[in-house]
Design an enzyme around this catalytic site. Structure first.
Site, PDB file in Angstrom:
ATOM      1  N   GLY A   1      41.194  51.993  38.939  1.00 15.37           N
ATOM      2  CA  GLY A   1      42.205  52.271  39.955  1.00 15.37           C
ATOM      3  C   GLY A   1      41.693  52.858  41.254  1.00 15.37           C
ATOM      4  N   SER A   2      40.435  52.594  41.600  1.00 12.51           N
ATOM      5  CA  SER A   2      39.949  53.185  42.858  1.00 12.51           C
ATOM      6  C   SER A   2      40.644  52.555  44.070  1.00 12.51           C
ATOM      7  CB  SER A   2      38.423  53.065  42.980  1.00 12.51           C
ATOM      8  OG  SER A   2      38.038  51.740  43.240  1.00 12.51           O
ATOM      9  N   ASN A   3      41.000  51.281  43.995  1.00 14.51           N
ATOM     10  CA  ASN A   3      41.730  50.677  45.126  1.00 14.51           C
ATOM     11  C   ASN A   3      43.126  51.283  45.245  1.00 14.51           C
ATOM     12  OD1 ASN A   3      40.327  48.437  46.704  1.00 14.51           O
ATOM     13  ND2 ASN A   3      39.727  47.984  44.590  1.00 14.51           N
TER      14      ASN A   3
ATOM     15  N   HIS B   1      39.869  40.801  45.991  1.00 10.26           N
ATOM     16  CA  HIS B   1      38.812  40.143  45.225  1.00 10.26           C
ATOM     17  C   HIS B   1      37.461  40.513  45.835  1.00 10.26           C
ATOM     18  CE1 HIS B   1      37.085  37.215  42.533  1.00 10.26           C
ATOM     19  NE2 HIS B   1      36.347  36.789  43.543  1.00 10.26           N
TER      20      HIS B   1
ATOM     21  N   ASN C   1      46.349  40.329  46.509  1.00 10.33           N
ATOM     22  CA  ASN C   1      45.274  40.589  45.551  1.00 10.33           C
ATOM     23  C   ASN C   1      44.024  40.949  46.315  1.00 10.33           C
ATOM     24  OD1 ASN C   1      43.836  40.586  43.023  1.00 10.33           O
ATOM     25  ND2 ASN C   1      42.951  38.610  43.594  1.00 10.33           N
TER      26      ASN C   1
ATOM     27  N   MET D   1      43.617  42.662  35.817  1.00 13.66           N
ATOM     28  CA  MET D   1      42.751  41.623  35.282  1.00 13.66           C
ATOM     29  C   MET D   1      43.510  40.689  34.339  1.00 13.66           C
ATOM     30  SD  MET D   1      40.355  42.561  37.090  1.00 13.66           S
ATOM     31  CE  MET D   1      38.759  41.839  36.749  1.00 13.66           C
TER      32      MET D   1
ATOM     33  N   GLU E   1      36.218  47.311  50.077  1.00 15.08           N
ATOM     34  CA  GLU E   1      37.536  46.990  49.503  1.00 15.08           C
ATOM     35  C   GLU E   1      38.553  48.066  49.863  1.00 15.08           C
ATOM     36  OE1 GLU E   1      37.781  45.815  45.358  1.00 15.08           O
ATOM     37  OE2 GLU E   1      35.666  45.304  45.329  1.00 15.08           O
TER      38      GLU E   1
ATOM     39  N   ASP F   1      42.535  33.046  42.773  1.00 16.36           N
ATOM     40  CA  ASP F   1      41.811  33.568  43.942  1.00 16.36           C
ATOM     41  C   ASP F   1      41.852  32.578  45.110  1.00 16.36           C
ATOM     42  OD1 ASP F   1      41.141  35.838  42.463  1.00 16.36           O
ATOM     43  OD2 ASP F   1      39.322  34.931  41.680  1.00 16.36           O
TER      44      ASP F   1
ATOM     45  N   GLU G   1      49.609  29.903  43.050  1.00 16.86           N
ATOM     46  CA  GLU G   1      49.467  29.476  41.653  1.00 16.86           C
ATOM     47  C   GLU G   1      48.008  29.241  41.261  1.00 16.86           C
ATOM     48  OE1 GLU G   1      51.949  28.636  43.568  1.00 16.86           O
ATOM     49  OE2 GLU G   1      53.771  28.961  42.393  1.00 16.86           O
TER      50      GLU G   1
HETATM   51  C1  GAR Z   1      37.702  45.735  42.209  1.00 13.71           C
HETATM   52  O1  GAR Z   1      36.354  45.506  42.543  1.00 13.71           O
HETATM   53  C2  GAR Z   1      38.536  44.491  42.466  1.00 13.71           C
HETATM   54  O2  GAR Z   1      38.129  43.779  43.608  1.00 13.71           O
HETATM   55  C3  GAR Z   1      38.253  43.703  41.210  1.00 13.71           C
HETATM   56  O3  GAR Z   1      38.303  44.664  40.177  1.00 13.71           O
HETATM   57  C4  GAR Z   1      37.863  45.912  40.697  1.00 13.71           C
HETATM   58  C5  GAR Z   1      38.887  46.967  40.352  1.00 13.71           C
HETATM   59  O4  GAR Z   1      38.432  48.236  40.713  1.00 13.71           O
HETATM   60  N1  GAR Z   1      39.213  42.663  41.031  1.00 13.71           N
HETATM   61  C6  GAR Z   1      38.889  41.430  40.629  1.00 13.71           C
HETATM   62  O5  GAR Z   1      37.760  41.102  40.362  1.00 13.71           O
HETATM   63  C7  GAR Z   1      40.063  40.478  40.542  1.00 13.71           C
HETATM   64  N2  GAR Z   1      39.589  39.118  40.526  1.00 13.71           N
HETATM   65  P1  GAR Z   1      39.422  49.457  40.822  1.00 13.71           P
HETATM   66  O6  GAR Z   1      40.192  49.505  39.497  1.00 13.71           O
HETATM   67  O7  GAR Z   1      38.524  50.650  40.973  1.00 13.71           O
HETATM   68  O8  GAR Z   1      40.322  49.226  41.997  1.00 13.71           O
END
Ligand code: GAR
Length: 210
Positions: free
Chosen positions: A20-22, A117, A115, A98, A182, A153, A150
């Site tokens: 969950g850092s984002n 990526h 989203n 995910m 990100e 990515d 649909e």
């Molecule tokens: C992030 O790097 C995000 O871009 C990736 O999962 C990580 C989640 O980190 N997402 C994908 O790869 C989706 N295709 P976070 O939980 O620290 O935000």
């Protein structure tokens, strides 16, 4: 498209599966005033043990678990949609969620799902994008915030941020440096969407002519 009235706040529904850092970067941007008129309506995890859930509760945000393991996608998504709608969510932000979304979910929030990526799409879709980029030997890497459609990515791009891959990089250091981008990119993308000054022209998401 977003149809909220100019004076109402934009309510985010954050979907995640783990760290969950984002999500925390978005919450920090709201707290710091970098996203005026934006609030987090609910954080939903499809994984009961996701560390981000505790963090959300610590911030006093509504948090919900909707376990997906062992459930058909369409059936699970019915519950996800109901939870988002009950919190009056305007914009869904996938932040390390995910799990693929069902066509019904995408239709319920058409052009209202973002989203993030960890690659410069359309390069390296799918899992472990940073590792894919490192192994391929590209010199430029980065991240993409895009609308969800649909295909995996694939939807229209809102923001991309690029970094040079250094000879001294390891997969771990590259991962760290992309993640830092990100955190900036997601706030920037939500700011653009919430401004209501952008529109789709085909796949392109552009500032409307004034
Ligand atoms: C992030 O790097 C995000 O871009 C990736 O999962 C990580 C989640 O980190 N997402 C994908 O790869 C989706 N295709 P976070 O939980 O620290 O935000």
């Amino acid at each position: 498209m977003l149809t909220r009235s100019p004076n109402s706040s934009l309510r985010l529904g954050i979907l995640l599966s783990g760290r969950g850092s984002n999500f925390l970067a978005i919450a920090d941007s709201i707290r710091a005033g970098r996203l005026p008129g934006v609030e987090i309506a609910v954080v939903i995890s499809n994984v009961a043990e996701a560390p981000a859930l505790k963090a959300a509760q610590g911030l006093g945000l509504p948090a919900a678990v909707c376990v997906s393991k062992g459930r058909p996608r369409a059936e699970h998504d019915v519950d996800m949609i109901a939870c988002l709608q009950s919190h009056h969510v305007d914009l869904v932000c996938l932040a390390g969620y995910m799990r693929l979304l069902s066509p019904n979910f995408i239709a319920a929030f058409r052009n209202r799902i973002l989203n993030i990526h960890p690659s410069l799409l359309p390069a390296f879709p799918g899992l472990e994008a940073q590792e894919q980029a490192f192994a391929y030997g590209v010199k430029i890497a980065g991240c993409t915030v895009h609308f969800v459609d649909e295909e995996l990515d694939h939807g229209p791009i809102v923001v991309q941020r690029a970094i040079a891959i250094l000879d001294s990089d390891t997969p771990e250091s590259l991962n760290r440096r992309i993640l830092a981008e990100e955190h900036l990119a997601y706030t920037e993308a939500i700011r653009l969407v919430s401004s209501r000054e952008y529109e789709f022209r085909g796949r392109r998401y552009l500032k409307r002519d004034s």
